[in-house]
Motif scaffolding. Structure first.
Motif, PDB file in Angstrom:
ATOM      1  N   TYR A  33      98.372 -52.077  43.993  1.00 27.13           N
ATOM      2  CA  TYR A  33      98.992 -50.774  43.741  1.00 27.13           C
ATOM      3  C   TYR A  33      97.951 -49.921  43.041  1.00 27.13           C
ATOM      4  O   TYR A  33      97.647 -50.143  41.864  1.00 27.13           O
ATOM      5  CB  TYR A  33     100.275 -50.924  42.917  1.00 27.13           C
ATOM      6  CG  TYR A  33     101.365 -51.601  43.723  1.00 27.13           C
ATOM      7  CD1 TYR A  33     102.098 -50.874  44.665  1.00 27.13           C
ATOM      8  CD2 TYR A  33     101.616 -52.961  43.587  1.00 27.13           C
ATOM      9  CE1 TYR A  33     103.056 -51.500  45.453  1.00 27.13           C
ATOM     10  CE2 TYR A  33     102.583 -53.592  44.370  1.00 27.13           C
ATOM     11  CZ  TYR A  33     103.289 -52.855  45.303  1.00 27.13           C
ATOM     12  OH  TYR A  33     104.238 -53.468  46.082  1.00 27.13           O
ATOM     13  N   THR A  35      96.859 -46.663  41.442  1.00 30.30           N
ATOM     14  CA  THR A  35      97.573 -45.529  40.848  1.00 30.30           C
ATOM     15  C   THR A  35      96.611 -44.437  40.413  1.00 30.30           C
ATOM     16  O   THR A  35      95.441 -44.689  40.140  1.00 30.30           O
ATOM     17  CB  THR A  35      98.430 -45.975  39.643  1.00 30.30           C
ATOM     18  OG1 THR A  35      97.556 -46.257  38.522  1.00 30.30           O
ATOM     19  CG2 THR A  35      99.267 -47.206  39.952  1.00 30.30           C
ATOM     20  N   GLU A  58      98.784 -49.939  48.336  1.00 27.55           N
ATOM     21  CA  GLU A  58      99.750 -48.826  48.289  1.00 27.55           C
ATOM     22  C   GLU A  58      99.362 -47.892  47.167  1.00 27.55           C
ATOM     23  O   GLU A  58      98.816 -48.325  46.147  1.00 27.55           O
ATOM     24  CB  GLU A  58     101.150 -49.371  48.027  1.00 27.55           C
ATOM     25  CG  GLU A  58     102.019 -49.406  49.272  1.00 27.55           C
ATOM     26  CD  GLU A  58     103.454 -49.747  48.947  1.00 27.55           C
ATOM     27  OE1 GLU A  58     104.062 -49.051  48.106  1.00 27.55           O
ATOM     28  OE2 GLU A  58     103.945 -50.729  49.518  1.00 27.55           O
ATOM     29  N   LYS A  60     100.359 -45.120  44.177  1.00 31.25           N
ATOM     30  CA  LYS A  60     101.455 -44.765  43.270  1.00 31.25           C
ATOM     31  C   LYS A  60     100.945 -43.751  42.257  1.00 31.25           C
ATOM     32  O   LYS A  60      99.761 -43.762  41.904  1.00 31.25           O
ATOM     33  CB  LYS A  60     101.935 -45.997  42.484  1.00 31.25           C
ATOM     34  CG  LYS A  60     102.509 -47.109  43.329  1.00 31.25           C
ATOM     35  CD  LYS A  60     104.011 -47.075  43.275  1.00 31.25           C
ATOM     36  CE  LYS A  60     104.624 -48.150  44.156  1.00 31.25           C
ATOM     37  NZ  LYS A  60     105.972 -47.817  44.551  1.00 31.25           N
ATOM     38  N   GLN A  61     101.878 -42.935  41.764  1.00 35.17           N
ATOM     39  CA  GLN A  61     101.515 -41.975  40.719  1.00 35.17           C
ATOM     40  C   GLN A  61     101.619 -42.664  39.365  1.00 35.17           C
ATOM     41  O   GLN A  61     102.582 -43.405  39.110  1.00 35.17           O
ATOM     42  CB  GLN A  61     102.464 -40.763  40.781  1.00 35.17           C
ATOM     43  CG  GLN A  61     101.996 -39.538  40.011  1.00 35.17           C
ATOM     44  CD  GLN A  61     102.403 -39.544  38.534  1.00 35.17           C
ATOM     45  OE1 GLN A  61     103.343 -40.209  38.145  1.00 35.17           O
ATOM     46  NE2 GLN A  61     101.669 -38.805  37.717  1.00 35.17           N
ATOM     47  N   CYS A  73     106.590 -46.006  37.439  1.00 37.85           N
ATOM     48  CA  CYS A  73     105.724 -46.727  38.380  1.00 37.85           C
ATOM     49  C   CYS A  73     106.048 -48.218  38.375  1.00 37.85           C
ATOM     50  O   CYS A  73     106.235 -48.818  39.436  1.00 37.85           O
ATOM     51  CB  CYS A  73     104.257 -46.479  38.013  1.00 37.85           C
ATOM     52  SG  CYS A  73     103.121 -47.356  39.071  1.00 37.85           S
ATOM     53  N   SER A  76     109.251 -49.165  40.022  1.00 45.31           N
ATOM     54  CA  SER A  76     109.262 -49.040  41.483  1.00 45.31           C
ATOM     55  C   SER A  76     108.654 -50.262  42.187  1.00 45.31           C
ATOM     56  O   SER A  76     108.697 -50.370  43.412  1.00 45.31           O
ATOM     57  CB  SER A  76     108.511 -47.769  41.910  1.00 45.31           C
ATOM     58  OG  SER A  76     107.116 -47.988  41.805  1.00 45.31           O
TER      59      SER A  76
END
Ligand code: NAD
Length: 316
Positions: A33, A35, A58, A60-61, A73, A76
């Motif tokens: 992930y 970010t 992936e 993510k913010q 985050c 999620s």
């Protein structure tokens, strides 16, 4: 059985290289992930990630200065699970302290130090429950040794190191690992941003000697130091990838073998004078020696690249 890796600050530099490298793991051992504060800046990572996007990577913010954004985050993620946290987001600040505002300094501490604290407040309790996890922090050689005109930045990285060294004892009790990655100079946006900000410093509050030291000695040598000693972000990512695949990862890992003679000075003298006097001589007394050492280091860099490649070859 993939390990979940959460990385902060992935829109550029080391974070971007890390996300791409780990997502491209040959054995697909990781789900990354990646970010960043602003997903609008994802283009360079999307390009570097290539076909891993949507598979082992992936986006993510996450803003390390906002507890809400960190919580959102982590919430999620499937089961809120993070096996490996890589705290990378950070910023620099150079110049004489009399020319910097307390607010500017607080932003550096808030990002580099409290950013890590916020992440761990959210993620550490779950890791303790699972009795599994690896916390990897992109620190710096400036986390163990101060450098001229990097006073507040070095302080923020010292804070990170003291925090992690204290936590590491507790972590052992929960079977968790903590690793501090300590790069020397790395050629990234960081270097460019810090240099450009440095050039804009309003030196009117500094006395003549200090202003001259900053402009004519520090800034003049800045680029040269990065050119002769600087590593690539990909190189740091390679080192970090190796650390997260180890069964027994080290607590501290310096990525730049050219820099280790400097950090060794710290441990060679319990009084602490040796590194300070050496830096002083390098900067003020031996301009010629300084340049000669830089040339020597350039030569060594070629050799160390070669040995790093050999080491890698051996392990594959
Ligand atoms: P960089 O500027 O390219 O990357 C830093 C990243 O952190 C950027 O993407 C930035 O957007 C992000 N960031 C800043 N504030 C944030 C916030 N509040 N929330 C989320 N993200 C935020 O520089 P880099 O060299 O890749 O730096 C990465 C880390 O490496 C930093 O912790 C830095 O201190 C450390 N480091 C850099 C060097 C170097 O010479 N470049 C040397 C040693 C250590």
């Amino acid at each position: 059985n993939q390990k979940v890796v959460l990385i902060t600050g992935c829109s550029s530099g080391i974070g971007l290289a890390l996300a791409a490298r780990i997502a491209k793991d040959e054995k697909k051992r990781f789900m990354v992930y990646a970010t960043m504060r602003n997903l609008g800046n994802a283009e360079p990572l999307v390009e570097a990630a290539d076909r891993t996007l949507g598979r082992t990577l992936e986006l993510k913010q996450l803003d390390v200065c906002s507890e809400e954004s960190i919580k959102a985050c982590v919430d999620s993620l499937p089961e809120r699970r993070v096996d490996i946290l890589i705290s990378n987001a950070g910023m620099g600040l150079i110049g004489p302290i009399e020319c910097q505002s307390i607010d500017e300094m607080k932003t550096v501490m808030d990002t580099n130090f409290f950013g890590l604290v916020r992440l761990l407040k959210e993620i550490l309790p779950d890791m303790k429950k699972r009795k599994k996890g690896h916390i990897v922090v992109i620190s710096s050689v400036m986390g163990i040794q101060g450098i001229l005109f990097n006073d507040v930045y070095a302080a923020s990285k010292f804070a990170v190191e003291g925090f992690c060294e204290s936590l590491a004892v507790q972590a052992l009790r929960f079977n968790l690992n903590i690793s501090l990655i300590e790069p020397g100079p790395v050629i990234t946006e960081f270097e460019r941003k810090v240099y450009e900000e440095g050039l804009k410093t309003d030196l009117s509050k500094a006395d003549k000697v200090t202003a001259d030291m900053f402009t004519n000695i520090y800034l003049k040598n800045y680029k040269q130091i990065f050119e002769s000693l600087g590593q690539t972000a990909e190189d740091v990512a390679e080192h970090t990838h190796r650390i997260i695949t180890m069964d027994d990862p080290p607590f501290r890992h310096q990525t730049n073998t050219l820099y280790t003679p400097m950090t060794t000075l710290k441990y060679a003298d319990p009084n602490g004078d040796l590194p300070i006097e050496t830096f002083y001589k390098m900067v003020f007394e031996h301009d010629k020696v300084f340049n000669a050492s830089l040339n020597f280091l350039k030569l060594l860099r070629w050799r160390s690249r070669k040995s790093f490649t050999l080491e890698k070859d051996k392990s594959t």
